[in-house]
Design an enzyme around this catalytic site. Structure first.
Site, PDB file in Angstrom:
ATOM      1  N   TYR A  33       1.116   3.563  22.084  1.00 53.60           N
ATOM      2  CA  TYR A  33       0.855   2.824  23.320  1.00 53.60           C
ATOM      3  C   TYR A  33       2.093   2.814  24.189  1.00 53.60           C
ATOM      4  O   TYR A  33       3.187   3.222  23.759  1.00 53.60           O
ATOM      5  CB  TYR A  33       0.434   1.375  22.998  1.00 53.60           C
ATOM      6  CG  TYR A  33       1.588   0.476  22.580  1.00 53.60           C
ATOM      7  CD1 TYR A  33       2.153   0.555  21.316  1.00 53.60           C
ATOM      8  CD2 TYR A  33       2.129  -0.445  23.473  1.00 53.60           C
ATOM      9  CE1 TYR A  33       3.206  -0.267  20.943  1.00 53.60           C
ATOM     10  CE2 TYR A  33       3.191  -1.261  23.109  1.00 53.60           C
ATOM     11  CZ  TYR A  33       3.709  -1.177  21.854  1.00 53.60           C
ATOM     12  OH  TYR A  33       4.764  -1.975  21.484  1.00 53.60           O
ATOM     13  N   ARG A  52       7.481   8.627  27.832  1.00 47.66           N
ATOM     14  CA  ARG A  52       7.666   8.103  26.472  1.00 47.66           C
ATOM     15  C   ARG A  52       6.342   8.084  25.717  1.00 47.66           C
ATOM     16  O   ARG A  52       6.292   8.362  24.518  1.00 47.66           O
ATOM     17  CB  ARG A  52       8.286   6.705  26.522  1.00 47.66           C
ATOM     18  CG  ARG A  52       8.594   6.150  25.137  1.00 47.66           C
ATOM     19  CD  ARG A  52       9.350   4.855  25.181  1.00 47.66           C
ATOM     20  NE  ARG A  52       8.574   3.799  25.781  1.00 47.66           N
ATOM     21  CZ  ARG A  52       9.045   2.567  26.030  1.00 47.66           C
ATOM     22  NH1 ARG A  52      10.290   2.263  25.718  1.00 47.66           N
ATOM     23  NH2 ARG A  52       8.272   1.644  26.578  1.00 47.66           N
ATOM     24  N   ARG A 100     -14.235   6.565   8.368  1.00 51.16           N
ATOM     25  CA  ARG A 100     -12.892   6.398   7.811  1.00 51.16           C
ATOM     26  C   ARG A 100     -12.520   7.499   6.826  1.00 51.16           C
ATOM     27  O   ARG A 100     -13.207   7.708   5.824  1.00 51.16           O
ATOM     28  CB  ARG A 100     -12.780   5.027   7.134  1.00 51.16           C
ATOM     29  CG  ARG A 100     -11.365   4.659   6.732  1.00 51.16           C
ATOM     30  CD  ARG A 100     -11.328   3.245   6.164  1.00 51.16           C
ATOM     31  NE  ARG A 100      -9.972   2.847   5.808  1.00 51.16           N
ATOM     32  CZ  ARG A 100      -9.356   3.239   4.683  1.00 51.16           C
ATOM     33  NH1 ARG A 100      -9.968   4.025   3.828  1.00 51.16           N
ATOM     34  NH2 ARG A 100      -8.115   2.830   4.435  1.00 51.16           N
ATOM     35  N   HIS A 102      -8.512   9.513   5.791  1.00 46.91           N
ATOM     36  CA  HIS A 102      -7.100   9.513   6.197  1.00 46.91           C
ATOM     37  C   HIS A 102      -6.728  10.730   7.044  1.00 46.91           C
ATOM     38  O   HIS A 102      -5.911  10.637   7.943  1.00 46.91           O
ATOM     39  CB  HIS A 102      -6.184   9.450   4.969  1.00 46.91           C
ATOM     40  CG  HIS A 102      -6.096   8.068   4.386  1.00 46.91           C
ATOM     41  ND1 HIS A 102      -7.178   7.423   3.832  1.00 46.91           N
ATOM     42  CD2 HIS A 102      -5.054   7.200   4.287  1.00 46.91           C
ATOM     43  CE1 HIS A 102      -6.811   6.228   3.404  1.00 46.91           C
ATOM     44  NE2 HIS A 102      -5.531   6.060   3.670  1.00 46.91           N
ATOM     45  N   LYS A 143       6.412   4.549  19.543  1.00 47.70           N
ATOM     46  CA  LYS A 143       5.757   3.300  19.970  1.00 47.70           C
ATOM     47  C   LYS A 143       4.339   3.275  19.403  1.00 47.70           C
ATOM     48  O   LYS A 143       3.358   3.535  20.097  1.00 47.70           O
ATOM     49  CB  LYS A 143       5.770   3.228  21.504  1.00 47.70           C
ATOM     50  CG  LYS A 143       5.804   1.839  22.059  1.00 47.70           C
ATOM     51  CD  LYS A 143       6.311   1.836  23.478  1.00 47.70           C
ATOM     52  CE  LYS A 143       6.044   0.556  24.232  1.00 47.70           C
ATOM     53  NZ  LYS A 143       6.541  -0.662  23.613  1.00 47.70           N
ATOM     54  N   GLU A 175      17.232  -4.275  16.730  1.00 45.69           N
ATOM     55  CA  GLU A 175      16.620  -4.620  18.024  1.00 45.69           C
ATOM     56  C   GLU A 175      15.812  -5.894  17.855  1.00 45.69           C
ATOM     57  O   GLU A 175      15.818  -6.504  16.780  1.00 45.69           O
ATOM     58  CB  GLU A 175      15.736  -3.468  18.517  1.00 45.69           C
ATOM     59  CG  GLU A 175      14.576  -3.154  17.594  1.00 45.69           C
ATOM     60  CD  GLU A 175      13.656  -2.056  18.126  1.00 45.69           C
ATOM     61  OE1 GLU A 175      13.647  -1.780  19.337  1.00 45.69           O
ATOM     62  OE2 GLU A 175      12.922  -1.478  17.298  1.00 45.69           O
ATOM     63  N   LEU A 199      13.434   1.354  19.264  1.00 46.71           N
ATOM     64  CA  LEU A 199      12.688   1.989  20.341  1.00 46.71           C
ATOM     65  C   LEU A 199      13.647   2.231  21.505  1.00 46.71           C
ATOM     66  O   LEU A 199      14.440   1.341  21.840  1.00 46.71           O
ATOM     67  CB  LEU A 199      11.542   1.077  20.804  1.00 46.71           C
ATOM     68  CG  LEU A 199      10.676   1.688  21.889  1.00 46.71           C
ATOM     69  CD1 LEU A 199       9.761   2.762  21.295  1.00 46.71           C
ATOM     70  CD2 LEU A 199       9.856   0.621  22.592  1.00 46.71           C
TER      71      LEU A 199
HETATM   72  N1  PMP Z   1      11.827  -2.527  21.036  1.00 45.58           N
HETATM   73  C1  PMP Z   1      10.581  -2.900  20.707  1.00 45.58           C
HETATM   74  C2  PMP Z   1      10.228  -3.007  19.254  1.00 45.58           C
HETATM   75  C3  PMP Z   1       9.629  -3.174  21.708  1.00 45.58           C
HETATM   76  O1  PMP Z   1       8.372  -3.527  21.378  1.00 45.58           O
HETATM   77  C4  PMP Z   1      10.024  -3.106  23.061  1.00 45.58           C
HETATM   78  C5  PMP Z   1       9.049  -3.446  24.142  1.00 45.58           C
HETATM   79  N2  PMP Z   1       8.187  -2.404  24.409  1.00 45.58           N
HETATM   80  C6  PMP Z   1      11.322  -2.712  23.362  1.00 45.58           C
HETATM   81  C7  PMP Z   1      12.204  -2.430  22.325  1.00 45.58           C
HETATM   82  C8  PMP Z   1      11.786  -2.571  24.784  1.00 45.58           C
HETATM   83  O2  PMP Z   1      11.190  -1.440  25.401  1.00 45.58           O
HETATM   84  P1  PMP Z   1      10.956  -1.389  26.962  1.00 45.58           P
HETATM   85  O3  PMP Z   1      12.248  -1.743  27.614  1.00 45.58           O
HETATM   86  O4  PMP Z   1      10.563   0.005  27.238  1.00 45.58           O
HETATM   87  O5  PMP Z   1       9.870  -2.381  27.271  1.00 45.58           O
END
Ligand code: PMP
Length: 285
Positions: A33, A52, A100, A102, A143, A175, A199
């Site tokens: 997403y 992305r 379903r 895998h 993501k 993070e 991310l």
């Molecule tokens: N890390 C994680 C785990 C996130 O979910 C997000 C939010 N999408 C971010 C970092 C920040 O990413 P962005 O600045 O692209 O929203």
């Protein structure tokens, strides 16, 4: 209509929309997403989010159902169909629909889009953080829809009166549950490298851009919990928060020692957002 849902060509009021049981997102969370903020029908930094999104899909070998251009045009068309208020535009691809099993089914991805109202953040407000063990897998650069540890950590933060949970692997800060985490120390902006443990946030990239513009030195390196607690300022960044600073972690006072540099960086990223979208703080769009 204040919120819109879209699924593979069909759209309507968000709360009336449904997805088929055989969608692999339902039982495997097998999808990717992305999400961006939309103000005055301008989806901020949309190209970066679309890039992305395609990268995430490629890393999970999910076959795109359309081109970048077609997805951009679709999102831009859909934001015309809802009330003109600040929105979160969220979109996901799941690996098709099948009974379903895998292994991958034939065919391309299922596209789901949600548009819902959000509040534009007050970037200058102070927040509280908590720390949490980072027990996630080793593909945090993708993501994916699989956000269970992130969901649990965000809930823990809320229960403890915090706005965000900061993950750490041992001593190393990675993070937030839904944001990137950075510190200012001695005039230097320090942030975890964009490897597989975090991310690569779009808001993070824009903060790095602000540092470059303002000639603030940057260190992209792992930093420790001790450095976090002793930082001059702590910033968390995400698409919907841009660059909030923290005043406490785990109930202990934190940050607040470099307010001028912090404000310069916040003015820069928030100014960029306002210029691109026409957003005027304090004025309803
Ligand atoms: N890390 C994680 C785990 C996130 O979910 C997000 C939010 N999408 C971010 C970092 C920040 O990413 P962005 O600045 O692209 O929203």
């Amino acid at each position: 209509m204040d919120a819109l849902g879209y699924y593979n060509g069909t759209w309507g009021p968000l709360d009336d929309m449904t997805v088929p049981m055989n969608d692999r997102g339902v039982y495997f969370g097998d999808g990717v997403y992305d999400a961006a903020v939309c103000v005055n029908r301008v989806i901020f930094t949309l190209d970066e989010h679309i890039d992305r999104f395609f990268t995430s899909a490629e890393l999970l070998e999910i076959k795109p159902s359309c081109s970048k251009e077609a997805l951009t045009a679709l999102l831009q068309d859909l934001v015309q169909k809802v009330d003109n208020a600040p929105l979160l535009a969220y979109w996901q691809w799941t690996r098709g629909a099948s009974r379903r099993d895998h292994t991958f089914p034939p065919g391309t991805a299922n596209l789901l889009i949600m548009l819902k109202p959000i509040a534009v953040p007050d970037i200058y407000r102070k927040i509280k953080l908590i720390t949490q063990d980072d027990t996630r897998f080793l593909h945090c650069n993708i993501k994916t829809l699989n956000l269970i540890p992130n969901v649990l950590a965000a809930q823990r933060a809320r229960e403890r009166g915090g706005k965000e949970a900061v993950f750490h692997r041992g001593e190393i800060v990675t993070e937030g549950s839904h944001s990137n985490v950075h510190i200012l120390k001695g005039g230097v902006f320090i942030t975890h490298p964009a490897d597989n443990l975090i991310l690569r946030g779009i808001a993070r990239s824009h903060l790095l851009g602000a540092c470059k513009k303002l000639k603030v030195p940057v260190e992209e390196r792992p930093f420790t919990l001790t450095e976090l607690f002793n930082a001059d300022e702590i910033l968390i960044s995400s698409t919907s928060t841009m660059g909030l600073s923290a005043e406490a972690i785990d109930g202990k006072p934190a940050g607040g020692k470099a307010p001028e540099l912090l404000k310069k960086l916040q003015d820069e990223v928030f100014g960029e957002f306002c210029a691109a979208t026409g957003w005027q703080p304090g004025v309803r769009s």
